[in-house]
Design a protein around this motif. Structure first.
Motif, PDB file in Angstrom:
ATOM      1  N   PRO A  39       0.822  -1.220   0.000  1.00 20.83           N
ATOM      2  CA  PRO A  39       0.000   0.000   0.000  1.00 20.83           C
ATOM      3  C   PRO A  39       0.854   1.267   0.000  1.00 20.83           C
ATOM      4  N   THR A  84       2.328   2.881   3.397  1.00 19.56           N
ATOM      5  CA  THR A  84       3.337   2.005   3.982  1.00 19.56           C
ATOM      6  C   THR A  84       4.615   2.030   3.161  1.00 19.56           C
ATOM      7  N   GLY A 114      -0.343   4.948   7.062  1.00 19.69           N
ATOM      8  CA  GLY A 114      -0.433   3.515   6.868  1.00 19.69           C
ATOM      9  C   GLY A 114      -1.143   2.823   8.021  1.00 19.69           C
ATOM     10  N   GLU A 130      -4.262   1.455   6.286  1.00 21.24           N
ATOM     11  CA  GLU A 130      -3.772   0.277   5.582  1.00 21.24           C
ATOM     12  C   GLU A 130      -3.435  -0.854   6.559  1.00 21.24           C
ATOM     13  N   ASP A 131      -3.263  -2.038   6.027  1.00 23.86           N
ATOM     14  CA  ASP A 131      -2.854  -3.187   6.829  1.00 23.86           C
ATOM     15  C   ASP A 131      -1.332  -3.257   6.813  1.00 23.86           C
ATOM     16  N   SER A 166       1.822  -5.861   5.069  1.00 26.04           N
ATOM     17  CA  SER A 166       2.845  -5.306   4.174  1.00 26.04           C
ATOM     18  C   SER A 166       4.248  -5.735   4.562  1.00 26.04           C
TER      19      SER A 166
END
Length: 304
Positions: free
Chosen positions: A33, A36, A195, A199-200, A204
């Motif tokens: 992502p 990240t 992130g 985001e995960d 990542s």
């Protein structure tokens, strides 16, 4: 003269790295992502810069004052905005488009300098803005609708334009290493926060993602060359050349982006888009060749 030639070559290499990494980033963020990816890129670059200061230039650590941190964090926030808009824009547009639109930041600098620094606006700067804006429309407009990716990258260009203006104001006060370090580490932290929120991050950092050849190579090249080296080199070597020569060098960034997009990603531009790209490049050159800054004073810092 030798220093000027060396500076021009170094800045040209920096510009090449910025233009060429559009394709690398576009491929990498398909697997990691954007927030990240940028967080890791800038924090790794910040670690490299800190180690260089701690081992080879320990005296520069004393320059990490509260004032430098305040100024650097503010400028780092603009840097974060620029890279974030650019990276998300690459999800929806081509590397070639992103490269040319990002280049508009060079045209915006005279306008921001007039607003923030009260620098006189030259006629050529206005003409350059008009030409480049027309080129942007030809490149990005599709049936009177702006592509989402192009719009995001245009916001990136605004952030970069502000970043260039403020760096030009403060760069003479600080050593290149600590000034670059504060900006880079701030940008990295802001991206990691993004992130963690959106985001995960855990996924990542899995082996399948982090050590994927595309992601790993993009992080390595972007962190070491296009971030740590590029930011310090820009601040260090631009003092040996003039703003006009630097602008001409930085104006080649979208050319490198288009070239690498053509060779590596198979990007293709139609006739109208090619004309738009040429107009944007022409607008950048007209704006800078008009002498919106003092011609013989190699003291300002620029960025593209």
């Amino acid at each position: 003269m030798k220093k000027q030639r060396l500076a021009d070559l170094v800045l040209l290499f920096v510009t090449f790295t910025w233009g060429a990494t559009f394709v690398l980033v576009k491929e990498a963020i398909e697997k990691m992502p954007p927030f990240t990816f940028l967080g890791v890129r800038f924090l790794v670059a910040a670690l490299i810069l800190f180690l260089i200061m701690a081992v080879f230039y320990r005296e520069t650590l004393k320059e990490l004052t509260r004032q430098l941190w305040m100024i650097g964090i503010g400028i780092g926030l603009l840097l974060f905005g620029g890279y974030a808009f650019q990276t998300f824009g690459l999800l929806y547009t081509t590397a070639s488009n992103a490269g040319f639109i990002t280049g508009l930041s060079v045209v915006m600098v005279p306008l921001f300098a007039l607003w923030l620094l009260r620098q006189k606006l030259k006629r050529n700067a206005v003409v350059g803005v008009v030409i480049a804006t027309a080129g942007l429309a030809m490149l990005s407009l599709n049936q009177f609708q702006i592509n989402l990716g192009d719009a995001l990258v245009f916001c990136c260009a605004i952030c970069y334009g502000l970043h260039i203006t403020l760096v030009g104001k403060f760069t003479a006060r600080y050593h290149a290493l600590p000034f670059a370090f504060v900006q880079v580490v701030s940008c990295g932290v802001f991206n990691m926060i993004g992130g963690l929120l959106f985001e995960d991050v855990g996924a990542s950092f899995s082996k399948d993602v982090l050590f994927d050849i595309t992601v790993f190579s993009a992080l390595l090249i972007c962190s070491v060359i296009a971030t740590a080296f590029a930011f310090v080199a820009q601040n260090q070597f631009q003092k040996f050349t003039t703003p006009t020569r630097t602008a001409l060098i930085f104006a080649t960034e979208p050319v490198f982006a288009a070239l690498t997009g053509y060779l590596w990603a198979g990007d293709r531009l139609g006739t109208l888009q090619v004309i738009g790209c040429l107009l944007i490049l022409g607008g950048m050159l007209v704006a800078e060749l008009g002498g919106s800054h003092e011609e013989d004073s190699p003291k300002e810092t620029s960025y593209a």
